[in-house]
Design a protein around this motif. Structure first.
Motif, PDB file in Angstrom:
ATOM      1  N   ALA A 151       0.846  -1.207   0.000  1.00 44.87           N
ATOM      2  CA  ALA A 151       0.000   0.000   0.000  1.00 44.87           C
ATOM      3  C   ALA A 151       0.873   1.246   0.000  1.00 44.87           C
ATOM      4  O   ALA A 151       1.979   1.239   0.541  1.00 44.87           O
ATOM      5  N   GLN A 152       0.367   2.289  -0.627  1.00 43.42           N
ATOM      6  CA  GLN A 152       1.120   3.549  -0.676  1.00 43.42           C
ATOM      7  C   GLN A 152       0.142   4.720  -0.652  1.00 43.42           C
ATOM      8  O   GLN A 152      -0.736   4.834  -1.520  1.00 43.42           O
ATOM      9  N   LEU A 153       0.275   5.568   0.369  1.00 40.10           N
ATOM     10  CA  LEU A 153      -0.538   6.791   0.427  1.00 40.10           C
ATOM     11  C   LEU A 153       0.129   7.847  -0.454  1.00 40.10           C
ATOM     12  O   LEU A 153       1.248   8.266  -0.183  1.00 40.10           O
ATOM     13  N   LYS A 154      -0.547   8.227  -1.516  1.00 42.73           N
ATOM     14  CA  LYS A 154       0.005   9.240  -2.430  1.00 42.73           C
ATOM     15  C   LYS A 154      -0.537  10.613  -2.053  1.00 42.73           C
ATOM     16  O   LYS A 154      -1.739  10.768  -1.833  1.00 42.73           O
ATOM     17  N   GLN A 155       0.363  11.587  -2.008  1.00 37.46           N
ATOM     18  CA  GLN A 155      -0.025  12.968  -1.669  1.00 37.46           C
ATOM     19  C   GLN A 155      -0.120  13.802  -2.943  1.00 37.46           C
ATOM     20  O   GLN A 155       0.684  13.639  -3.849  1.00 37.46           O
ATOM     21  N   ASP A 156      -1.086  14.693  -2.978  1.00 36.70           N
ATOM     22  CA  ASP A 156      -1.198  15.685  -4.066  1.00 36.70           C
ATOM     23  C   ASP A 156      -1.135  15.069  -5.464  1.00 36.70           C
ATOM     24  O   ASP A 156      -0.315  15.452  -6.298  1.00 36.70           O
ATOM     25  N   VAL A 157      -2.005  14.100  -5.708  1.00 34.20           N
ATOM     26  CA  VAL A 157      -2.102  13.512  -7.042  1.00 34.20           C
ATOM     27  C   VAL A 157      -2.932  14.459  -7.906  1.00 34.20           C
ATOM     28  O   VAL A 157      -4.050  14.828  -7.540  1.00 34.20           O
ATOM     29  N   GLU A 158      -2.371  14.855  -9.051  1.00 32.68           N
ATOM     30  CA  GLU A 158      -3.106  15.769  -9.934  1.00 32.68           C
ATOM     31  C   GLU A 158      -4.169  15.007 -10.720  1.00 32.68           C
ATOM     32  O   GLU A 158      -3.890  13.981 -11.330  1.00 32.68           O
ATOM     33  N   VAL A 159      -5.409  15.486 -10.662  1.00 33.26           N
ATOM     34  CA  VAL A 159      -6.492  14.946 -11.490  1.00 33.26           C
ATOM     35  C   VAL A 159      -7.207  16.121 -12.157  1.00 33.26           C
ATOM     36  O   VAL A 159      -7.010  17.273 -11.765  1.00 33.26           O
ATOM     37  N   GLN A 160      -8.039  15.830 -13.156  1.00 31.90           N
ATOM     38  CA  GLN A 160      -8.640  16.911 -13.938  1.00 31.90           C
ATOM     39  C   GLN A 160     -10.106  16.689 -14.244  1.00 31.90           C
ATOM     40  O   GLN A 160     -10.514  15.585 -14.612  1.00 31.90           O
ATOM     41  N   ASN A 161     -10.889  17.754 -14.081  1.00 29.18           N
ATOM     42  CA  ASN A 161     -12.216  17.810 -14.675  1.00 29.18           C
ATOM     43  C   ASN A 161     -12.028  18.173 -16.144  1.00 29.18           C
ATOM     44  O   ASN A 161     -11.214  19.039 -16.466  1.00 29.18           O
ATOM     45  N   ILE A 162     -12.774  17.519 -17.030  1.00 31.55           N
ATOM     46  CA  ILE A 162     -12.675  17.797 -18.465  1.00 31.55           C
ATOM     47  C   ILE A 162     -13.881  18.650 -18.870  1.00 31.55           C
ATOM     48  O   ILE A 162     -15.022  18.288 -18.561  1.00 31.55           O
ATOM     49  N   LEU A 163     -13.618  19.770 -19.535  1.00 33.33           N
ATOM     50  CA  LEU A 163     -14.669  20.758 -19.833  1.00 33.33           C
ATOM     51  C   LEU A 163     -14.798  21.026 -21.324  1.00 33.33           C
ATOM     52  O   LEU A 163     -13.796  21.070 -22.042  1.00 33.33           O
ATOM     53  N   GLY A 164     -16.029  21.225 -21.772  1.00 34.31           N
ATOM     54  CA  GLY A 164     -16.248  21.657 -23.148  1.00 34.31           C
ATOM     55  C   GLY A 164     -17.710  22.029 -23.332  1.00 34.31           C
ATOM     56  O   GLY A 164     -18.582  21.416 -22.717  1.00 34.31           O
ATOM     57  N   TYR A 165     -17.999  23.055 -24.157  1.00 29.77           N
ATOM     58  CA  TYR A 165     -19.404  23.437 -24.287  1.00 29.77           C
ATOM     59  C   TYR A 165     -19.823  23.686 -25.729  1.00 29.77           C
ATOM     60  O   TYR A 165     -19.007  23.804 -26.637  1.00 29.77           O
ATOM     61  N   VAL A 166     -21.141  23.689 -25.903  1.00 30.10           N
ATOM     62  CA  VAL A 166     -21.755  24.045 -27.186  1.00 30.10           C
ATOM     63  C   VAL A 166     -22.428  25.397 -27.000  1.00 30.10           C
ATOM     64  O   VAL A 166     -23.351  25.524 -26.189  1.00 30.10           O
ATOM     65  N   PRO A 167     -21.958  26.443 -27.726  1.00 31.77           N
ATOM     66  CA  PRO A 167     -22.582  27.766 -27.584  1.00 31.77           C
ATOM     67  C   PRO A 167     -24.036  27.737 -28.071  1.00 31.77           C
ATOM     68  O   PRO A 167     -24.386  26.978 -28.969  1.00 31.77           O
ATOM     69  N   SER A 168     -24.869  28.581 -27.449  1.00 30.80           N
ATOM     70  CA  SER A 168     -26.277  28.672 -27.855  1.00 30.80           C
ATOM     71  C   SER A 168     -26.385  29.342 -29.230  1.00 30.80           C
ATOM     72  O   SER A 168     -25.464  30.030 -29.672  1.00 30.80           O
ATOM     73  N   LYS A 169     -27.538  29.120 -29.915  1.00 28.75           N
ATOM     74  CA  LYS A 169     -27.766  29.734 -31.236  1.00 28.75           C
ATOM     75  C   LYS A 169     -27.752  31.250 -31.126  1.00 28.75           C
ATOM     76  O   LYS A 169     -27.124  31.947 -31.918  1.00 28.75           O
ATOM     77  N   ASN A 170     -28.486  31.756 -30.134  1.00 29.21           N
ATOM     78  CA  ASN A 170     -28.515  33.208 -29.897  1.00 29.21           C
ATOM     79  C   ASN A 170     -27.540  33.518 -28.765  1.00 29.21           C
ATOM     80  O   ASN A 170     -27.425  32.734 -27.828  1.00 29.21           O
ATOM     81  N   PRO A 171     -26.829  34.649 -28.840  1.00 34.91           N
ATOM     82  CA  PRO A 171     -25.863  34.970 -27.772  1.00 34.91           C
ATOM     83  C   PRO A 171     -26.539  34.920 -26.390  1.00 34.91           C
ATOM     84  O   PRO A 171     -27.634  35.451 -26.227  1.00 34.91           O
ATOM     85  N   SER A 172     -25.872  34.268 -25.447  1.00 35.90           N
ATOM     86  CA  SER A 172     -26.479  34.089 -24.121  1.00 35.90           C
ATOM     87  C   SER A 172     -25.403  33.904 -23.068  1.00 35.90           C
ATOM     88  O   SER A 172     -24.345  33.346 -23.340  1.00 35.90           O
ATOM     89  N   ASP A 173     -25.716  34.371 -21.844  1.00 37.11           N
ATOM     90  CA  ASP A 173     -24.835  34.130 -20.692  1.00 37.11           C
ATOM     91  C   ASP A 173     -25.308  32.929 -19.883  1.00 37.11           C
ATOM     92  O   ASP A 173     -24.669  32.551 -18.905  1.00 37.11           O
ATOM     93  N   SER A 174     -26.445  32.358 -20.265  1.00 37.55           N
ATOM     94  CA  SER A 174     -27.035  31.264 -19.487  1.00 37.55           C
ATOM     95  C   SER A 174     -26.451  29.908 -19.891  1.00 37.55           C
ATOM     96  O   SER A 174     -26.251  29.655 -21.079  1.00 37.55           O
ATOM     97  N   PHE A 175     -26.209  29.077 -18.885  1.00 34.98           N
ATOM     98  CA  PHE A 175     -25.637  27.745 -19.114  1.00 34.98           C
ATOM     99  C   PHE A 175     -26.527  26.655 -18.526  1.00 34.98           C
ATOM    100  O   PHE A 175     -27.121  26.835 -17.456  1.00 34.98           O
ATOM    101  N   ILE A 176     -26.574  25.551 -19.236  1.00 35.42           N
ATOM    102  CA  ILE A 176     -27.049  24.291 -18.649  1.00 35.42           C
ATOM    103  C   ILE A 176     -25.813  23.390 -18.581  1.00 35.42           C
ATOM    104  O   ILE A 176     -25.031  23.339 -19.532  1.00 35.42           O
ATOM    105  N   ILE A 177     -25.629  22.718 -17.440  1.00 37.39           N
ATOM    106  CA  ILE A 177     -24.483  21.800 -17.297  1.00 37.39           C
ATOM    107  C   ILE A 177     -24.990  20.364 -17.391  1.00 37.39           C
ATOM    108  O   ILE A 177     -25.984  20.000 -16.735  1.00 37.39           O
TER     109      ILE A 177
END
Length: 421
Positions: free
Chosen positions: A213-239
């Motif tokens: 067994a090995q306790l690992k400290q500070d392992v880097e992991v990542q959320n992966i992000l990407g979006y589809v812009p709305s047809k009309n310009p908008s600040d609103s998001f659905i996740i």
């Protein structure tokens, strides 16, 4: 027609139907198979399994044509995690036990090599066992639950056993329950082994074990992000989100594939992303997030919410997908009772499409990545499928075990749900 000919024709028709599965289900199976392959190491923290899955998903987001959010296609954060990279062996009564079938190593177990003399204690003796009392060298507290023991007592005993392994002594716990594993951010001072009671015919006086067994400290992991812009310009998001991490490896021989949990949810998210990419929503950007660190305590989604990359008022809805591999018995909507209008909207869409045979509401639960959002006051629901596949957090949660029975219907129901905003 002769009986045998009829059977042959039926089997040919079944084969043809399987071959002619829809492109959506074929894509879902392909994604799930890749994520559950041994190359992905159970998408945990041995041999960079989670990182490998993140690289694959980043390229899939790009291939679909998702746009990075504020220039970022991923978001790094760091975890402490207990890992089992090397040998993992348990020998009882001269027989090697099969990992994941006959035994599990507790996710917080320390390393150990050698024999353990078993000192069997009753539930009452364990509950009264004083902290600081040391056993003789190479001895372990052994607990065999009695038949018909009250669930509350059992829970109390297990909590005490964990505390004892944290500071006092090695622990060997016998169990008749299904072996389910998890992942831990801490390491006990002593080893903790869970043995399946029915796998042992004679209660042994000692066991032989080797756990790296090995306790690992500070392992880097990542959320992966990407979006589809709305047809009309908008600040609103659905996740639309799904976590891609799983439990990883318990030694060199054993990994947890995590097909239903949650390669299937990732497959549904990607499938929806392809659809929305081809037909963007009129007034909402749709941000797709593959979260890391869910299994260790909703770390990825908590990190995203706390970073405030998007203002809470910009997010109209979070649709979180987990356990999407069946559907024969319908779906459950966690937070369905918290957001009755959202729930009703889904139910009404289902009535017109007959996508699934039931939609069950459920209350608040901290059981997936919707939770940090709804706790921050952002409307968030978590949908999972119900069906005969009960493999969960075990070595049997494999790609080939999933039926994807209602994948197409559910895909279209969820797309219509998003289009209703």
């Amino acid at each position: 027609m002769h009986h045998k000919q009829l059977l042959l024709l039926l089997s040919l028709l079944t084969t043809l139907l399987n071959w002619a599965q829809s492109p959506l289900t074929a894509y879902a199976k392909k994604i799930t198979t890749v994520l559950c392959s041994s190359e992905m190491e159970g998408r945990g923290y041995v041999n960079d399994g989670c990182k490998k899955a993140g690289v694959f998903l980043t390229s899939e987001f790009e291939r679909i044509g998702l746009v990075p959010l504020n220039g970022y296609s991923n978001q790094s954060f760091y975890l402490n995690v207990n890992t089992f990279p090397g040998k993992c062996k348990v020998r009882v009564n001269g027989r090697n036990q099969e990992p994941g079938v006959d035994y599990l190593v507790h996710p917080s177990s320390s390393a150990y090599r050698g024999k353990l003399k078993l000192i069997q204690l009753s539930a009452a003796e364990i509950i009264k066992f004083p902290f600081g009392k040391n056993l003789e060298d190479h001895a372990a507290i052994a607990f065999i639950p009695q038949k018909g023991m009250a669930k509350d007592t059992l829970k109390m005993v297990k909590t005490k056993l964990e505390k004892l392994a944290r500071i006092n002594a090695p622990v060997v716990e016998y169990t008749n329950e299904k072996l389910t594993w998890s992942v831990s951010s801490e390491a006990f001072k002593f080893p903790y082994i869970k043995l399946v009671d029915s796998a042992i015919s004679v209660a042994p006086k000692q066991i032989k074990t080797r756990v790296d067994a090995q306790l690992k400290q500070d392992v880097e992991v990542q959320n992966i992000l990407g979006y589809v812009p709305s047809k009309n310009p908008s600040d609103s998001f659905i996740i639309v989100s799904a976590h891609y991490d799983h439990l990883g490896r318990m030694g060199k021989q054993t990994y947890f594939p995590g097909a239903n949990d949650n390669a299937s949810g990732v497959a549904m998210m990607l499938s929806i992303a392809k659809e929305i990419q081809g037909q963007p929503l009129p007034n909402h950007n749709v941000l797709f997030i593959a979260f890391a660190g869910e299994e260790i305590g909703l770390e990825g989604s908590s990190f995203f919410v706390n970073q405030h990359i998007l203002g809470g008022d910009q997010i109209s809805l979070v649709l979180n997908l987990d356990i999407m591999g069946s559907g024969e018995e319908g779906i459950t909507v966690v937070n369905g009772t918290i957001y009755p209008q959202l729930f009703q909207r889904l139910v009404e869409l289902n009535e017109s499409t007959q996508s699934v045979n039931q939609i069950k509401p459920r209350g608040k639960a901290a059981n997936s990545d919707h939770y940090p959002f709804s706790e921050a006051g952002i409307p968030a629901v978590f949908i999972y499928t119900m069906g005969p596949n009960k493999n969960y957090h075990d070595i049997h949660d494999k790609a080939e075990a999933l039926s994807f029975d209602r994948f197409d219907q559910l895909h279209y129901l969820l797309v219509r749900f998003l289009q209703s905003f």
